[in-house]
Design an enzyme around this catalytic site. Structure first.
Site, PDB file in Angstrom:
ATOM      1  N   ARG A 141       0.808  -1.225   0.000  1.00  0.00           N
ATOM      2  CA  ARG A 141       0.000   0.000   0.000  1.00  0.00           C
ATOM      3  C   ARG A 141       0.845   1.281   0.000  1.00  0.00           C
ATOM      4  O   ARG A 141       0.331   2.368  -0.228  1.00  0.00           O
ATOM      5  CB  ARG A 141      -0.962   0.005   1.194  1.00  0.00           C
ATOM      6  CG  ARG A 141      -2.191  -0.851   0.928  1.00  0.00           C
ATOM      7  CD  ARG A 141      -3.135  -0.837   2.097  1.00  0.00           C
ATOM      8  NE  ARG A 141      -2.660  -1.676   3.184  1.00  0.00           N
ATOM      9  CZ  ARG A 141      -3.122  -1.614   4.430  1.00  0.00           C
ATOM     10  NH1 ARG A 141      -4.063  -0.743   4.741  1.00  0.00           N
ATOM     11  NH2 ARG A 141      -2.658  -2.415   5.356  1.00  0.00           N
ATOM     12  N   THR A 147       3.459 -14.232  10.404  1.00  0.00           N
ATOM     13  CA  THR A 147       4.242 -13.728  11.536  1.00  0.00           C
ATOM     14  C   THR A 147       4.882 -14.852  12.352  1.00  0.00           C
ATOM     15  O   THR A 147       5.960 -14.669  12.916  1.00  0.00           O
ATOM     16  CB  THR A 147       3.360 -12.863  12.452  1.00  0.00           C
ATOM     17  OG1 THR A 147       2.152 -13.593  12.752  1.00  0.00           O
ATOM     18  CG2 THR A 147       2.993 -11.547  11.794  1.00  0.00           C
ATOM     19  N   TYR A 173       7.627  -4.886  15.635  1.00  0.00           N
ATOM     20  CA  TYR A 173       7.447  -4.777  14.194  1.00  0.00           C
ATOM     21  C   TYR A 173       8.335  -3.642  13.667  1.00  0.00           C
ATOM     22  O   TYR A 173       8.585  -2.663  14.367  1.00  0.00           O
ATOM     23  CB  TYR A 173       5.997  -4.417  13.831  1.00  0.00           C
ATOM     24  CG  TYR A 173       4.961  -5.506  14.037  1.00  0.00           C
ATOM     25  CD1 TYR A 173       5.315  -6.805  14.375  1.00  0.00           C
ATOM     26  CD2 TYR A 173       3.614  -5.201  13.864  1.00  0.00           C
ATOM     27  CE1 TYR A 173       4.329  -7.774  14.548  1.00  0.00           C
ATOM     28  CE2 TYR A 173       2.627  -6.160  14.036  1.00  0.00           C
ATOM     29  CZ  TYR A 173       2.995  -7.456  14.384  1.00  0.00           C
ATOM     30  OH  TYR A 173       2.029  -8.398  14.550  1.00  0.00           O
ATOM     31  N   ASN A 183       0.891   2.098   7.178  1.00  0.00           N
ATOM     32  CA  ASN A 183       0.724   1.146   6.080  1.00  0.00           C
ATOM     33  C   ASN A 183       0.751   1.800   4.709  1.00  0.00           C
ATOM     34  O   ASN A 183       1.028   1.155   3.716  1.00  0.00           O
ATOM     35  CB  ASN A 183      -0.600   0.393   6.228  1.00  0.00           C
ATOM     36  CG  ASN A 183      -0.591  -0.497   7.451  1.00  0.00           C
ATOM     37  OD1 ASN A 183       0.386  -1.195   7.709  1.00  0.00           O
ATOM     38  ND2 ASN A 183      -1.651  -0.452   8.223  1.00  0.00           N
ATOM     39  N   ALA A 232      30.947  43.519   0.482  1.00  0.00           N
ATOM     40  CA  ALA A 232      29.962  42.862  -0.387  1.00  0.00           C
ATOM     41  C   ALA A 232      30.641  42.344  -1.643  1.00  0.00           C
ATOM     42  O   ALA A 232      31.489  43.018  -2.217  1.00  0.00           O
ATOM     43  CB  ALA A 232      28.870  43.851  -0.752  1.00  0.00           C
TER      44      ALA A 232
HETATM   45  C1  UD1 Z   1      -0.717  -9.074  13.044  1.00  0.00           C
HETATM   46  C2  UD1 Z   1      -1.361  -9.948  14.108  1.00  0.00           C
HETATM   47  C3  UD1 Z   1      -2.645  -9.273  14.608  1.00  0.00           C
HETATM   48  C4  UD1 Z   1      -2.316  -7.900  15.128  1.00  0.00           C
HETATM   49  C5  UD1 Z   1      -1.586  -7.086  14.062  1.00  0.00           C
HETATM   50  C6  UD1 Z   1      -1.114  -5.783  14.639  1.00  0.00           C
HETATM   51  C7  UD1 Z   1      -0.842 -12.232  13.423  1.00  0.00           C
HETATM   52  C8  UD1 Z   1      -1.339 -13.473  12.821  1.00  0.00           C
HETATM   53  N1  UD1 Z   1      -1.705 -11.229  13.530  1.00  0.00           N
HETATM   54  O1  UD1 Z   1      -1.610  -9.008  11.975  1.00  0.00           O
HETATM   55  O2  UD1 Z   1      -3.224 -10.038  15.641  1.00  0.00           O
HETATM   56  O3  UD1 Z   1      -3.497  -7.233  15.520  1.00  0.00           O
HETATM   57  O4  UD1 Z   1      -0.437  -7.807  13.580  1.00  0.00           O
HETATM   58  O5  UD1 Z   1      -0.586  -4.983  13.625  1.00  0.00           O
HETATM   59  O6  UD1 Z   1       0.304 -12.160  13.827  1.00  0.00           O
HETATM   60  N2  UD1 Z   1       5.857 -10.015   8.722  1.00  0.00           N
HETATM   61  C9  UD1 Z   1       6.977 -10.695   8.345  1.00  0.00           C
HETATM   62  N3  UD1 Z   1       6.858 -11.845   7.648  1.00  0.00           N
HETATM   63  C10 UD1 Z   1       5.653 -12.377   7.337  1.00  0.00           C
HETATM   64  C11 UD1 Z   1       4.497 -11.673   7.733  1.00  0.00           C
HETATM   65  C12 UD1 Z   1       4.624 -10.505   8.434  1.00  0.00           C
HETATM   66  O7  UD1 Z   1       8.089 -10.245   8.615  1.00  0.00           O
HETATM   67  O8  UD1 Z   1       5.638 -13.448   6.723  1.00  0.00           O
HETATM   68  C13 UD1 Z   1       5.990  -8.761   9.467  1.00  0.00           C
HETATM   69  C14 UD1 Z   1       5.463  -7.577   8.704  1.00  0.00           C
HETATM   70  O9  UD1 Z   1       6.491  -6.961   7.965  1.00  0.00           O
HETATM   71  C15 UD1 Z   1       4.944  -6.679   9.821  1.00  0.00           C
HETATM   72  C16 UD1 Z   1       4.556  -7.633  10.927  1.00  0.00           C
HETATM   73  O10 UD1 Z   1       5.229  -8.843  10.631  1.00  0.00           O
HETATM   74  O11 UD1 Z   1       5.969  -5.820  10.317  1.00  0.00           O
HETATM   75  C17 UD1 Z   1       3.062  -7.870  11.003  1.00  0.00           C
HETATM   76  O12 UD1 Z   1       2.611  -8.382   9.799  1.00  0.00           O
HETATM   77  P1  UD1 Z   1       1.193  -8.018   9.223  1.00  0.00           P
HETATM   78  O13 UD1 Z   1       0.972  -8.757   7.989  1.00  0.00           O
HETATM   79  O14 UD1 Z   1       1.011  -6.558   9.207  1.00  0.00           O
HETATM   80  O15 UD1 Z   1       0.272  -8.644  10.370  1.00  0.00           O
HETATM   81  P2  UD1 Z   1      -1.278  -8.515  10.474  1.00  0.00           P
HETATM   82  O16 UD1 Z   1      -1.895  -9.482   9.565  1.00  0.00           O
HETATM   83  O17 UD1 Z   1      -1.668  -7.104  10.349  1.00  0.00           O
HETATM   84 CA    CA Z   2      -0.458  -4.952   9.971  1.00  0.00          CA
END
Ligand code: UD1
Ligand code: CA
Length: 481
Positions: free
Chosen positions: A20, A84, A107, A233, A386
């Site tokens: 995004r 995550t 994060y 985001n 100047a």
């Molecule tokens: C996650 C949480 C959710 C929480 C939210 C808060 C899980 C399953 N859910 O959701 O409960 O409310 O964060 O923002 O954990 N990332 C990686 N590798 C991956 C996936 C993600 O490094 O494979 C990193 C992303 O860069 C980011 C963070 O992990 O910094 C969170 O990932 P994101 O996809 O935003 O998590 P949400 O689905 O929003």
């Molecule tokens: Ca997120």
């Protein structure tokens, strides 16, 4: 239970794509408050005294790793972004020590989280003897976040993601920030996470159930200021984060005795220090290792980077300073430019359209207008007229010039470097100085003036008709001759 002697390791999740942002730059490298977002997480970890910090990279990994080179963190590449849970495990497996530390998960895209809040969370985790502490917050509508589900006794039982939530669960206001403190069992438990049945991703939130199954206690630590976990985001989120940070920093300065006329227009990096009774006019930007002493005025739209301003300095509007030191009581600008290596003594006066670079100006030097002073030292009380130019560059090399104290440099002079001008010397206006000048001497280096009487009458008289059409005053003057 006193766990306060346990070391702390930190895993920062930063492998996600952040589509995004619509950017060639990885999401976590977008700057907030002058630092890439992920660098805020690293800074917070280090301020907490973390023993090891691992940053999990994936999308844009080489760029993210390059941006954090030299910060002392290690990197773990997450081969595929499978959620995550998988990201955490990639990071945890890269920790150099295992089995003895609490692990904090952050994060890479939540730059507003305060180290002080994390410290309180860690203290709470330890005081309760918790195995797994979740940083939570409350929102009237927590759509998009994982929700915190508690039992009748108020204990945290589950985290449900938006996609798997029932209507009743969607109504829950308490949300998961994604920040956790875990005991040393976390990596081992995280290996038991299975892909989510809806999305196929590994959810780190499933650790909660795994801790419960292991008979361990989990708790939530609730934020008072939910702005702290606001993730950026997209570009509007980035601007909001910037605004929140700006207000936070500027409010801190105001509480400490700094006046702002319109603080929403001032970006001041958190590395900058400001003394009491500093006046910050609109549009001023302060960056890097800038130190501003008491009673300094920062004029509108000035941009100051890595500079030291001593007591009572006045920077006037639209000045740009980088790597400069300005001595007490000096005034600079409007429209002045002090480049790196500019060191001004006390009571120095730099006026409009004066540029300095690698220039040491002693106490009381005055350069009021339109000058270039590069690679030069200037003694006390010297007056630079100047239009003075130090011609320091021969096309290949830079050369050094030394001007003594009490020198008077007449307007529109050029000093061709390398040059030495003795104390109390006098340079006549319009001189091109190509020889050194001894102490107390006058140097005049310009063509001798010739004055030819009646020249204009002959010149214009040769084109009387055109002058009559275009220059009526001059035509009448010619008639009178
Ligand atoms: C996650 C949480 C959710 C929480 C939210 C808060 C899980 C399953 N859910 O959701 O409960 O409310 O964060 O923002 O954990 N990332 C990686 N590798 C991956 C996936 C993600 O490094 O494979 C990193 C992303 O860069 C980011 C963070 O992990 O910094 C969170 O990932 P994101 O996809 O935003 O998590 P949400 O689905 O929003
Ligand atoms: Ca997120």
């Amino acid at each position: 239970m006193n766990n306060s002697n346990r070391p702390l390791d930190v895993v920062i999740l930063a492998a996600g794509q952040g589509t995004r942002m619509r950017s060639a730059l990885p999401k976590v490298l977008h700057p907030v408050g002058g630092r890439p977002m992920v660098a805020w997480a690293v800074k917070a970890a280090q301020e907490l005294g973390a023993r090891s910090v691992v940053v999990v990279t994936g999308h844009g990994a080489p760029q993210v790793e390059a941006a954090l080179a030299g910060t002392g963190v290690t990197f773990a590449r997450q081969a595929r972004q499978q959620g995550t849970g998988d990201a955490f495990l990639s990071g945890a497996e890269a920790l150099p020590h295992t089995g003895d530390a609490d692990i904090l998960v952050l994060y890479g895209d939540t730059p507003l989280l305060r180290p002080g809040t994390l410290r309180e969370m860690l203290a709470d985790h330890q005081a309760r003897g918790s195995a797994f502490t979740i940083l939570t917050g409350e929102l009237p509508d927590a759509t998009g976040y994982g929700r915190i589900i508690r039992d009748d006794a108020g204990n945290v039982t589950r985290i449900v993601e938006q996609k798997g939530a029932t209507d009743a669960e969607k109504a829950v206001r308490e949300f998961n920030s994604g920040v956790y403190v875990m005991d040393a069992r976390a990596p081992e438990l995280a290996r038991q996470i299975v892909p989510n049945s809806v999305t196929g991703e590994y959810y780190l939130t499933d650790l909660l159930a795994l801790y419960h199954a292991a008979g361990a206690a989990a708790h939530a630590f609730k934020l008072t200021d939910i702005d702290e976990v606001m993730g950026a985001n997209d570009r509007t989120g980035l601007a909001e984060a910037e605004a929140i940070l700006r207000r936070r920093i500027n409010t801190g300065h105001m509480r400490a005795g700094v006046t702002f006329i319109n603080p929403d227009t001032n970006s001041i990096e958190d590395t900058v220090t400001l003394g009491r009774d500093v006046m910050v006019e609109p549009g001023v930007i302060l960056r890097g290792n800038t130190q501003v002493a008491d009673g300094v005025t920062l004029g509108a739209y000035s941009v100051i980077t890595d500079s030291v301003l001593e007591t009572g300095v006045a920077i006037k509007a639209h000045s740009v300073l980088e790597g400069a030191v300005v001595g007490a009581g000096s005034d600079v600008g409007p429209f002045a430019r002090l480049r790196p290596g500019s060191v001004l003594g006390t009571g120095v006066h730099i006026g409009n359209f004066v540029e300095t670079k690698n220039a040491r100006l002693s106490d009381g030097v005055k350069a009021g207008h339109l000058a270039y002073l590069g690679d030069v030292t200037v003694g006390a009380e010297t007056n630079i007229g100047a239009g003075t130019i130090i011609a320091n560059f021969d096309g290949v090399n830079k050369h050094q010039t030394s001007v003594g104290a009490g020198v008077f440099i007449g307007s529109n002079s050029t000093l061709i470097a390398p040059r030495t001008v003795g104390d109390a010397a006098f340079i006549a206006a319009g001189s091109a100085i190509h020889d050194d000048i001894p102490e107390g001497a006058l140097a005049i280096a310009r063509g001798k003036q010739r004055t030819m009487e009646g020249w204009s009458r002959r010149y214009w008289g040769g084109m009387r008709e055109k002058v009559g059409q275009k220059l009526p005053w001059l035509a009448e003057w010619l008639e009178r001759q």
